[in-house]
Design a protein around this motif. Structure first.
Motif, short mmCIF file in Angstrom:
data_model
loop_
_atom_site.label_atom_id
_atom_site.label_comp_id
_atom_site.label_asym_id
_atom_site.label_seq_id
_atom_site.Cartn_x
_atom_site.Cartn_y
_atom_site.Cartn_z
N UNK A 1 0.82 -1.21 0.00
CA UNK A 1 0.00 0.00 0.00
C UNK A 1 0.86 1.26 0.00
N UNK A 2 2.02 1.20 0.59
CA UNK A 2 2.93 2.36 0.55
C UNK A 2 3.28 2.72 -0.89
N UNK A 3 3.45 1.70 -1.73
CA UNK A 3 3.80 1.94 -3.14
C UNK A 3 2.56 2.10 -4.02
N UNK A 4 1.41 1.58 -3.55
CA UNK A 4 0.18 1.63 -4.34
C UNK A 4 -0.95 2.11 -3.42
N UNK B 1 -7.92 5.76 2.03
CA UNK B 1 -8.13 5.39 3.43
C UNK B 1 -8.00 3.89 3.64
N UNK B 2 -7.35 3.54 4.72
CA UNK B 2 -7.15 2.14 5.11
C UNK B 2 -7.68 1.91 6.51
N UNK B 3 -8.51 0.89 6.66
CA UNK B 3 -8.90 0.39 7.98
C UNK B 3 -8.17 -0.92 8.23
N UNK C 1 1.59 1.37 11.80
CA UNK C 1 1.17 1.32 10.40
C UNK C 1 1.55 2.60 9.67
N UNK C 2 1.36 3.74 10.30
CA UNK C 2 1.70 5.01 9.66
C UNK C 2 3.20 5.13 9.43
N UNK C 3 4.00 4.58 10.34
CA UNK C 3 5.46 4.60 10.13
C UNK C 3 5.85 3.76 8.93
N UNK C 4 5.22 2.58 8.79
CA UNK C 4 5.54 1.72 7.65
C UNK C 4 5.07 2.36 6.35
N UNK C 5 3.92 3.02 6.38
CA UNK C 5 3.40 3.67 5.18
C UNK C 5 4.19 4.91 4.80
N UNK C 6 5.01 5.41 5.74
CA UNK C 6 5.87 6.57 5.52
C UNK C 6 5.04 7.76 5.06
N UNK D 1 0.06 8.88 0.80
CA UNK D 1 -1.15 9.67 1.07
C UNK D 1 -2.32 8.78 1.50
N UNK D 2 -2.20 8.21 2.68
CA UNK D 2 -3.21 7.29 3.20
C UNK D 2 -3.56 7.68 4.63
#
Length: 380
Positions: free
Chosen positions: A254-257, A261-263, A342-347, A350-351
């Motif tokens: 998801x970080x790359x794609x 919004x993610x639950x 999760x937010x750290x992994x997503x860096x 825009x999620x």
């Protein structure tokens, strides 16, 4: 499950687990045998094919039939020790002559699905025969045609007996593959109990959701959490990702794609592992850290006696029950910490993220990062 790379295939009793063959390999063998018969030869039995890695396995034929302008062969799929839904299924290939210059074309026979949603590696309307199996089949039947001195202008129809029923036990309907199973495989070899195929299905689920313009997806650890999210947000089936234990594989993709919004939804123990920063939530890889949970209770103001009881607990559920009895919002705190990880992994993707913790009955007992109710698709 078909994967590339080196993985552990040792069984629970120390024995090496037996590998098997993908539906793509079985379809290739059946197509090669049917092509030989179409051109007037005998059905080669067993029939030998070449896999992408250069291996040359031989397959026994379970079905051989031919008539005016067609030939059909079938192979029983052996998935080895993998709990594959297609283990034991009869994979058929019916080959007929195509128009001059058409090359090799593919059709979905009974039990093989058709792609109906964008985002998969095949266009909408195509039979669900994945790119690598197509390449394997094309190469095999072309070699047979050349040996017979004939052009490889062929129609290859792949079917799987009882495939429409078996597909109900897969994610195909959710991915928009309707009418049966997919013909899969990247190596031709099934490696038992590997995680690669599961992670690949998560990735395809993200691709389908993005192609449909869905603004909200839910990564769930199991059916109970999936049902809770569905009740809460009314998301369509294509928005539900069967994350299982693979939090890392889901978040990194998801970080790359990204989607807007993610639950993330799951039980207290699994999301407790994510809150600790673990990306693999399987119980065999990581046990619940009761000392860590006790520390969370201490941060919430638990008494020293309660902290000691939590450290001596048998399960995460027992810790949760102790916290509930003391009116300590430990599930909310775990949700907050899991969201932060999760937010750290997503860096900087825009999620926006929210996390829902559920109990074993599917009730929501903790949450972090609010989100509105039902979403409609983004404008296309």
């Amino acid at each position: 499950m078909d994967v590339d790379g080196d993985i552990d295939t040792e069984g629970t009793e120390g024995r090496a687990l037996r590998r098997g063959w993908t539906t793509g390999a079985c379809a290739t063998a059946a197509a090669a045998a049917a092509t030989a018969a179409l051109f007037g030869g005998d059905f080669p039995d067993p029939v030998t094919i070449t896999l992408p890695g250069g291996q040359r396995p031989a397959f026994a034929l379970a079905v051989t039939e031919r008539g005016d302008g067609w030939a059909q062969a079938g192979v029983i799929k052996d998935a080895g020790d993998d709990p594959d839904v297609t283990h034991g299924a009869l994979v058929r290939a019916r080959v007929t002559a195509g128009a001059g210059g058409s090359g090799v074309t593919f059709r979905a026979g009974p039990g093989v699905g058709t792609v109906t949603l964008p985002g998969l590696p095949l266009p909408v309307g195509e039979p669900a025969i994945n790119p690598v199996p197509r390449a394997m089949i094309r190469e095999a039947v072309t070699a047979v045609a050349q040996a017979a001195g004939r052009p490889a202008d062929l129609v290859v129809e792949i079917g799987i007996d009882n495939g429409e029923v078996l597909a109900r036990r897969t994610m195909n309907a959710r991915l928009g593959i309707i009418g049966g199973l997919s013909v899969l495989g990247t190596t031709g070899i099934v490696v038992p109990y590997s995680c690669g195929a599961w992670i690949a299905s998560i990735h395809r689920g993200v691709d389908v959701a993005r192609a449909a313009g869905l603004p909200h997806v839910a990564a769930c650890t199991g059916r109970t959490s999936e049902a809770a999210v569905t009740r809460r947000y009314g998301l369509p089936e294509q928005a539900l990702l069967d994350m299982g234990d693979f939090a890392g594989g889901t978040l990194k993709y998801l970080r790359r794609h990204p989607v807007p919004h993610l639950t993330i939804a799951g039980g207290f123990a699994k999301l407790g592992k994510l809150a600790q920063g673990l990306m693999d939530l399987h119980s065999k890889r990581h046990a619940v850290d009761l000392d860590w949970l006790a520390g969370v209770l201490a941060d919430l103001g638990a008494t020293p006696d309660l902290v000691a009881k939590a450290r001596g607990a048998n399960t995460a559920l027992e810790v949760l029950q102790l916290a509930d009895a003391a009116s300590l919002p430990v599930a909310n705190r775990v949700a907050e910490m899991a969201r932060a990880v999760a937010l750290r992994v997503l860096e900087d993707a825009p999620i926006t993220v929210d996390v829902i913790v559920i109990d074993r009955q599917g009730g929501i007992i903790g949450q972090a990062g609010g989100v509105g109710q039902a979403h409609s698709p983004l404008p296309r």
